[in-house]
Design an enzyme around this catalytic site. Structure first.
Site, mmCIF file in Angstrom:
data_model
loop_
_atom_site.group_PDB
_atom_site.id
_atom_site.type_symbol
_atom_site.label_atom_id
_atom_site.label_comp_id
_atom_site.label_asym_id
_atom_site.label_seq_id
_atom_site.Cartn_x
_atom_site.Cartn_y
_atom_site.Cartn_z
ATOM 1 N N ARG A 131 -0.156 -9.156 13.360
ATOM 2 C CA ARG A 131 -0.783 -8.122 12.528
ATOM 3 C C ARG A 131 -1.643 -8.766 11.434
ATOM 4 O O ARG A 131 -2.701 -8.257 11.087
ATOM 5 C CB ARG A 131 0.307 -7.222 11.912
ATOM 6 C CG ARG A 131 0.926 -6.282 12.948
ATOM 7 C CD ARG A 131 2.243 -5.720 12.487
ATOM 8 N NE ARG A 131 2.127 -4.827 11.356
ATOM 9 C CZ ARG A 131 3.156 -4.524 10.554
ATOM 10 N NH1 ARG A 131 4.347 -5.054 10.752
ATOM 11 N NH2 ARG A 131 2.983 -3.699 9.563
ATOM 12 N N LYS A 165 0.827 -1.216 0.000
ATOM 13 C CA LYS A 165 0.000 0.000 0.000
ATOM 14 C C LYS A 165 0.860 1.264 0.000
ATOM 15 O O LYS A 165 0.610 2.194 -0.757
ATOM 16 C CB LYS A 165 -0.946 0.028 1.222
ATOM 17 C CG LYS A 165 -1.908 -1.160 1.289
ATOM 18 C CD LYS A 165 -2.940 -1.010 2.399
ATOM 19 C CE LYS A 165 -2.356 -0.935 3.803
ATOM 20 N NZ LYS A 165 -1.657 -2.168 4.243
ATOM 21 N N ARG A 169 11.588 -6.214 5.158
ATOM 22 C CA ARG A 169 11.329 -4.835 4.720
ATOM 23 C C ARG A 169 12.268 -3.855 5.438
ATOM 24 O O ARG A 169 12.509 -3.967 6.626
ATOM 25 C CB ARG A 169 9.870 -4.462 5.020
ATOM 26 C CG ARG A 169 9.549 -3.004 4.719
ATOM 27 C CD ARG A 169 8.062 -2.753 4.631
ATOM 28 N NE ARG A 169 7.400 -2.767 5.914
ATOM 29 C CZ ARG A 169 6.079 -2.530 6.059
ATOM 30 N NH1 ARG A 169 5.323 -2.301 5.003
ATOM 31 N NH2 ARG A 169 5.533 -2.560 7.252
ATOM 32 N N ARG A 221 11.455 -1.471 10.749
ATOM 33 C CA ARG A 221 10.424 -1.017 11.681
ATOM 34 C C ARG A 221 10.326 -1.967 12.871
ATOM 35 O O ARG A 221 10.460 -3.174 12.712
ATOM 36 C CB ARG A 221 9.069 -0.971 10.960
ATOM 37 C CG ARG A 221 8.804 0.336 10.276
ATOM 38 C CD ARG A 221 7.582 0.301 9.408
ATOM 39 N NE ARG A 221 6.392 -0.264 10.048
ATOM 40 C CZ ARG A 221 5.181 -0.242 9.499
ATOM 41 N NH1 ARG A 221 5.004 0.313 8.314
ATOM 42 N NH2 ARG A 221 4.150 -0.774 10.103
ATOM 43 N N ARG A 246 -9.613 0.474 9.204
ATOM 44 C CA ARG A 246 -9.167 -0.884 9.486
ATOM 45 C C ARG A 246 -10.237 -1.679 10.225
ATOM 46 O O ARG A 246 -10.027 -2.866 10.494
ATOM 47 C CB ARG A 246 -7.911 -0.847 10.346
ATOM 48 C CG ARG A 246 -6.601 -1.047 9.576
ATOM 49 C CD ARG A 246 -5.496 -0.901 10.576
ATOM 50 N NE ARG A 246 -4.243 -1.519 10.250
ATOM 51 C CZ ARG A 246 -3.224 -0.885 9.680
ATOM 52 N NH1 ARG A 246 -3.342 0.350 9.280
ATOM 53 N NH2 ARG A 246 -2.076 -1.501 9.515
HETATM 54 P P1 AMP Z 1 0.750 0.448 9.247
HETATM 55 O O1 AMP Z 1 1.920 1.339 9.029
HETATM 56 O O2 AMP Z 1 -0.460 0.877 8.469
HETATM 57 O O3 AMP Z 1 1.070 -1.012 9.055
HETATM 58 O O4 AMP Z 1 0.322 0.621 10.781
HETATM 59 C C1 AMP Z 1 1.215 0.296 11.836
HETATM 60 C C2 AMP Z 1 0.436 0.125 13.140
HETATM 61 O O5 AMP Z 1 -0.223 1.365 13.472
HETATM 62 C C3 AMP Z 1 -0.678 -0.913 13.105
HETATM 63 O O6 AMP Z 1 -0.208 -2.228 13.361
HETATM 64 C C4 AMP Z 1 -1.586 -0.408 14.240
HETATM 65 O O7 AMP Z 1 -1.041 -0.707 15.513
HETATM 66 C C5 AMP Z 1 -1.499 1.097 14.055
HETATM 67 N N1 AMP Z 1 -2.532 1.593 13.102
HETATM 68 C C6 AMP Z 1 -2.332 2.155 11.880
HETATM 69 N N2 AMP Z 1 -3.500 2.473 11.305
HETATM 70 C C7 AMP Z 1 -4.475 2.109 12.169
HETATM 71 C C8 AMP Z 1 -5.895 2.145 12.137
HETATM 72 N N3 AMP Z 1 -6.573 2.638 11.064
HETATM 73 N N4 AMP Z 1 -6.570 1.668 13.214
HETATM 74 C C9 AMP Z 1 -5.932 1.189 14.288
HETATM 75 N N5 AMP Z 1 -4.588 1.083 14.395
HETATM 76 C C10 AMP Z 1 -3.856 1.547 13.334
#
Ligand code: AMP
Length: 213
Positions: free
Chosen positions: A166, A13, A127, A155, A88
């Site tokens: 996740r 994404k 990654r 990360r 999400r």
């Molecule tokens: P991402 O970079 O999108 O993979 O997000 C990293 C982490 O941020 C996720 O594993 C969640 O802990 C938190 N996070 C990001 N977006 C959301 C969301 N829309 N709702 C809840 N937690 C989020």
């Protein structure tokens, strides 16, 4: 152009969002990026969010909905946006719909990038992200970014155990949104298990009708 990218963590994404931003000039709204910046700056939000993020769990809906709502009301989002990593959960999706409807807007395309879970685990655990330019790449590139020379880092939540959690959280809380946007007749499904350029070509073709409206 009000669009979003759906898909498991590691589906690509962020990489595809960068092409969308470059091509259509709309702002990239990534809740993961906003939360990581809050963690880095040790704000109260960051301190609260960090424990969920480190465990691979979702940050509570009300926190994330508030963040996105504030971001969408900024002037640069008035002509459109690309949402990445939000919504999400169904609660986030319905809150977003209500927020947009109140200003006579709606989601025009929900692009779901589909990738096999085993491919995702391999992708995420290798990654790397560039500290300099934010480019996403893989461990095979070494320790320095080929584009800007910046340091490549992993990360905190890209370790094997957190990645598996996740993915489980994605299956439970986020995958149902595919049906949600299918019923809203805005879903576009893309096979993400292909080279970045092929995925991008399909996304660009799918968005073409929106550019002529
Ligand atoms: P991402 O970079 O999108 O993979 O997000 C990293 C982490 O941020 C996720 O594993 C969640 O802990 C938190 N996070 C990001 N977006 C959301 C969301 N829309 N709702 C809840 N937690 C989020």
């Amino acid at each position: 152009m009000n669009i979003m990218l759906l898909g498991a963590p590691g589906a690509g994404k962020g990489t595809q969002a960068a092409s969308i931003v470059e091509t259509y000039g709309i702002p990239h709204i990534s809740t993961g990026d906003i939360l990581r910046a809050a963690v880095t700056n040790a704000t109260p939000l960051g301190l609260e969010a960090k424990r969920y993020m480190d465990a691979g769990e979702l940050v509570p809906d009300e926190v994330v909905i508030g963040l996105v709502s504030a971001r969408l009301s900024e002037p640069d989002a008035a002509e459109g946006f690309i949402l990445d990593g939000f919504p999400r959960t169904t609660a986030q999706a319905t809150a977003l719909d209500a927020e947009l409807a109140a200003v006579d807007r709606r989601i025009e395309s929900a692009i779901a990038i589909k990738v096999d879970p085993e491919v995702i685990i391999a992708r995420l655990t290798s990654r790397r992200t560039c500290r300099g330019c934010g480019r996403i790449t893989s461990a095979s590139e070494g320790e320095r970014c080929l584009a800007c020379g910046g340091e490549l880092f992993q990360r905190d939540d890209d370790n094997d155990a957190t990645v598996r959690n996740r993915l489980e959280v994605y299956g439970r809380s986020t995958a149902p949104l595919i049906d949600y946007y299918c019923q809203a007749e805005v879903l576009i499904e893309i096979d993400g298990d292909r080279p970045v350029e092929s995925v991008w070509a399909d996304i660009e073709a799918a968005l073409q009708p929106l550019t002529t409206q």
